[in-house]
Design an enzyme around this catalytic site. Structure first.
Site, PDB file in Angstrom:
ATOM      1  N   LYS A 206      92.802  98.541   2.915  1.00  0.00           N
ATOM      2  CA  LYS A 206      94.128  98.407   3.534  1.00  0.00           C
ATOM      3  C   LYS A 206      94.402  99.603   4.440  1.00  0.00           C
ATOM      4  CE  LYS A 206      98.986  97.890   2.357  1.00  0.00           C
ATOM      5  NZ  LYS A 206      99.972  97.605   1.314  1.00  0.00           N
ATOM      6  N   GLU A 212      86.261 106.780  -1.130  1.00  0.00           N
ATOM      7  CA  GLU A 212      85.084 106.062  -1.637  1.00  0.00           C
ATOM      8  C   GLU A 212      84.580 105.064  -0.591  1.00  0.00           C
ATOM      9  OE1 GLU A 212      87.950 106.469  -3.156  1.00  0.00           O
ATOM     10  OE2 GLU A 212      87.678 106.911  -5.297  1.00  0.00           O
ATOM     11  N   GLY A 269      97.667  96.072  -2.336  1.00  0.00           N
ATOM     12  CA  GLY A 269      96.218  96.036  -2.549  1.00  0.00           C
ATOM     13  C   GLY A 269      95.818  95.141  -3.716  1.00  0.00           C
ATOM     14  N   ARG A 270      96.458  95.321  -4.875  1.00  0.00           N
ATOM     15  CA  ARG A 270      96.024  94.565  -6.060  1.00  0.00           C
ATOM     16  C   ARG A 270      96.544  93.125  -6.057  1.00  0.00           C
ATOM     17  NH1 ARG A 270      98.941  98.960  -6.957  1.00  0.00           N
ATOM     18  NH2 ARG A 270     101.087  98.754  -7.678  1.00  0.00           N
ATOM     19  N   GLU A 355      98.069  99.472 -12.945  1.00  0.00           N
ATOM     20  CA  GLU A 355      98.505 100.171 -11.732  1.00  0.00           C
ATOM     21  C   GLU A 355      99.908  99.708 -11.314  1.00  0.00           C
ATOM     22  OE1 GLU A 355      96.527 100.013  -7.662  1.00  0.00           O
ATOM     23  OE2 GLU A 355      95.683 101.885  -8.365  1.00  0.00           O
ATOM     24  N   HIS A 386      80.188  90.932 -30.617  1.00  0.00           N
ATOM     25  CA  HIS A 386      79.092  91.746 -31.154  1.00  0.00           C
ATOM     26  C   HIS A 386      79.251  93.194 -30.706  1.00  0.00           C
ATOM     27  CE1 HIS A 386      77.213  88.014 -32.450  1.00  0.00           C
ATOM     28  NE2 HIS A 386      77.706  87.540 -31.322  1.00  0.00           N
ATOM     29  N   LYS A 495      93.604 112.469  -6.103  1.00  0.00           N
ATOM     30  CA  LYS A 495      92.950 112.416  -4.790  1.00  0.00           C
ATOM     31  C   LYS A 495      93.086 113.759  -4.084  1.00  0.00           C
ATOM     32  CE  LYS A 495      93.924 107.523  -3.860  1.00  0.00           C
ATOM     33  NZ  LYS A 495      94.630 106.599  -2.997  1.00  0.00           N
TER      34      LYS A 495
HETATM   35  O1  F6P Z   1      94.115 104.570  -5.191  1.00  0.00           O
HETATM   36  C1  F6P Z   1      94.710 103.379  -5.511  1.00  0.00           C
HETATM   37  C2  F6P Z   1      94.624 102.404  -4.378  1.00  0.00           C
HETATM   38  O2  F6P Z   1      95.557 102.725  -3.424  1.00  0.00           O
HETATM   39  C3  F6P Z   1      94.822 100.980  -4.874  1.00  0.00           C
HETATM   40  O3  F6P Z   1      96.133 100.641  -5.041  1.00  0.00           O
HETATM   41  C4  F6P Z   1      94.106 100.204  -3.828  1.00  0.00           C
HETATM   42  O4  F6P Z   1      93.847  98.898  -4.228  1.00  0.00           O
HETATM   43  C5  F6P Z   1      92.872 101.062  -3.643  1.00  0.00           C
HETATM   44  O5  F6P Z   1      93.345 102.392  -3.767  1.00  0.00           O
HETATM   45  C6  F6P Z   1      92.147 100.876  -2.350  1.00  0.00           C
HETATM   46  O6  F6P Z   1      92.951 101.173  -1.256  1.00  0.00           O
HETATM   47  P1  F6P Z   1      92.523 100.738   0.197  1.00  0.00           P
HETATM   48  O7  F6P Z   1      92.478  99.254   0.250  1.00  0.00           O
HETATM   49  O8  F6P Z   1      93.558 101.316   1.111  1.00  0.00           O
HETATM   50  O9  F6P Z   1      91.152 101.317   0.485  1.00  0.00           O
END
Ligand code: F6P
Length: 531
Positions: A206, A212, A269-270, A355, A386, A495
């Protein structure tokens, strides 16, 4: 004006009622009422929801319905559906429901949002057709055979979960990979098995700034462009797509304008599976099937808006969750899909729930005053039997479970599915009723509550219903607790601390940190470099 939901008469009536119900065993509740299954289960649009193994009686449900009324869950959710800025801290709407809407128009702050949603679906359809038919080719003319989605959190878990869930519907010769972790051990083995001439990358983010995702995207781009050599421009133009709300950053990264799939800031995002974030899923199952998933979710939206509380699947899930957490003291929630295809569902719901509702302050900064989101975890049965089910049976913790199963299997191997279903029902039964035994070590106390959700079959439509039900559950709980489920300020601190630690790890820069963090960083720095 009450300052916390706990101060309302509806909450206090529940607290009083809990005193009398808490000591009662599910064995007694079933013995007292032969019609318990009929009374405490419902079927909606082909889904069966059985909550008779929850530690509730008719009065509990009536009092919980009062709570929903007192908290004005319906008013809150109608404001959400209408596009009002229910995400108060970020001052914007949360319109994931519009993404699956078939309505002709939806006016938000004077603007109709539906034309953009329709054109985004059309763009996805065109792209899916081009990739799935072999028309979109790599730099050397090879058709695309592998797709790598690079994203994390909501930009990974939804499509990852749904692609696994709907594998039986997937294109036979397209392989979809999901890479999320910063650890090179996620991306590197995926790249090792791929042919750069026939691999398409989708960078899903987003913000297009997530550490990452951007680290993995840069490594993937280097890998592709190095392999393409003189054809690097063609590789970049044809084999890198982006799904984002930040078009500027994606273009700066080198994404071609025609490979850009945008979505609005009002998609959380979620909650974004229904947006172009679902692109890798749509590539796997095709746009028709993707739209069936949207239709299933829209059907659940309608049910949630129209069904009375006592027959409302997501609202009952929400209320029972609050009952378990705040009145019975059960702070965990175990998600148990008896479906290998739904193996990612617990992870997906973990983000969706924890979250969204893992908060203890209301938007005005005052305390919620009661416990909120459960500690949510789980895994696919029967494997879990199990592993950790021992603790559910005899560990002494009160841990409610959601069991999820499908009447039909997608796979024709005989001799599997009935055994799987027997195990699912047996676990819920054993947890509820336990067993006595002359050997106390073998006795199971039971009284562990659970709900069971049964689907006729796992299809795009029923998956849409299932996921939308959990979304509404979580939002309804947020409405009752009085929190904003659409922000996540808590994740920001880690972060920024990681950004401050990086120079110390990379280059031994002086670090102003507590003694433990500094000691750990120093140890890693000294052992992390070849001598
Ligand atoms: O760090 C949490 C978060 O903001 C989530 O809410 C989101 O889904 C994820 O990081 C990824 O964010 P982005 O889509 O901006 O890379």
């Amino acid at each position: 004006m009450p300052i916390s939901i706990a101060d309302t008469p509806a909450w206090q009536a529940l607290a009083q009622h809990a005193e009398s119900l808490r000591p009662r065993h599910l064995r007694e509740l079933f013995a007292d009422d032969a019609t318990r299954f009929a009374r405490f289960s419902l079927e909606t649009d082909g889904l069966l929801f059985d909550y008779s193994k929850q530690r509730v009686d008719a009065q509990t449900i009536a009092l919980l319905a009062n709570l929903a009324r007192e908290a004005d869950v319906r008013g809150w959710s109608e404001r959400m559906f209408a596009g009002e800025p229910v995400n108060t801290s970020e001052r914007r709407p949360a319109l994931h429901t519009a993404l699956r809407s078939s309505a002709a128009t939806l006016s938000v702050a004077g603007e109709d949002v539906m034309p953009a949603i329709r054109s985004s679906r059309a763009q996805m359809r065109g792209f899916c057709d081009a990739v799935r038919s072999g028309r979109l080719r790599g730099y050397s003319g090879e058709p695309i055979r592998a797709i790598v989605n690079i994203g994390i959190g909501g930009s990974d878990l939804g499509p990852r979960m749904a692609t696994a869930a709907l594998a039986a519907f997937a294109h036979p010769s397209l392989r979809i990979h999901y890479v999320s972790n910063l650890d090179a051990a996620d991306l590197a083995p995926v790249l090792e098995d791929l042919d750069p001439r026939s691999t398409l990358f989708i960078v899903t983010s987003k913000t297009f700034t997530t550490l990452e995702t951007m680290t993995n995207a840069h490594s993937a781009r280097d890998w592709l462009l190095t392999a393409a050599g003189d054809d690097a421009d063609a590789a970049m133009a044809q084999q890198f797509a982006a799904v984002t709300a930040n078009a500027g950053e994606a273009l700066r990264f080198g994404i071609a304008a025609g490979m850009l799939f945008e979505f609005s800031e009002w998609v959380g995002g979620r909650f974004s599976l229904w947006s172009p974030v679902g692109l890798p899923l749509a590539l796997a199952i095709g746009m028709d099937a993707f739209e069936q998933m949207l239709a299933g979710a829209e059907r659940m939206d309608r049910h949630f808006r129209e069904a009375p509380t006592e027959r409302n699947l997501p609202l009952l899930m929400a209320l029972i969750g609050i009952w378990n957490i705040d009145f019975l003291g059960a702070w965990n929630l175990s998600i148990s899909p008896y479906s290998q295809s739904l193996r990612w569902l617990p992870d997906y719901l973990q983000q969706l729930d924890m979250e969204s509702n893992g908060k203890s302050l209301k938007p005005d900064g005052t305390p919620v005053g009661v416990h909120t989101a459960p500690v949510l975890w789980g895994g696919a049965g029967s494997n879990t039997q199990h592993a950790y089910f021992q603790l559910l049976h005899q560990g002494g913790w009160l841990i409610p479970s959601d069991f999820i199963a499908c009447a039909q299997s997608d796979y024709p191997l005989s001799g599997h599915h009935d055994k799987l279903l027997a195990n699912c029902l047996a676990q819920a039964e054993a947890l509820a009723f336990g067993s006595s035994n002359h050997d106390p070590l073998r006795a199971c106390p039971g009284n562990q509550p659970s709900s069971t959700l049964l689907l006729p079959r796992l299809t795009p439509f029923t998956l849409g219903q299932l996921v939308a039900a959990y979304e509404h559950k979580i939002c309804a709980q947020a409405a009752i607790w009085g929190i904003n489920p659409f922000d996540q300020w808590g994740v920001e601190l880690g972060k920024s601390l990681a950004a401050r630690l990086l120079p110390a790890l990379e280059a031994g820069a002086p670090l102003d940190a507590d003694a433990s963090t500094a000691g750990l960083a120093d140890w890693l720095r000294r052992r992390g470099r070849p001598a």
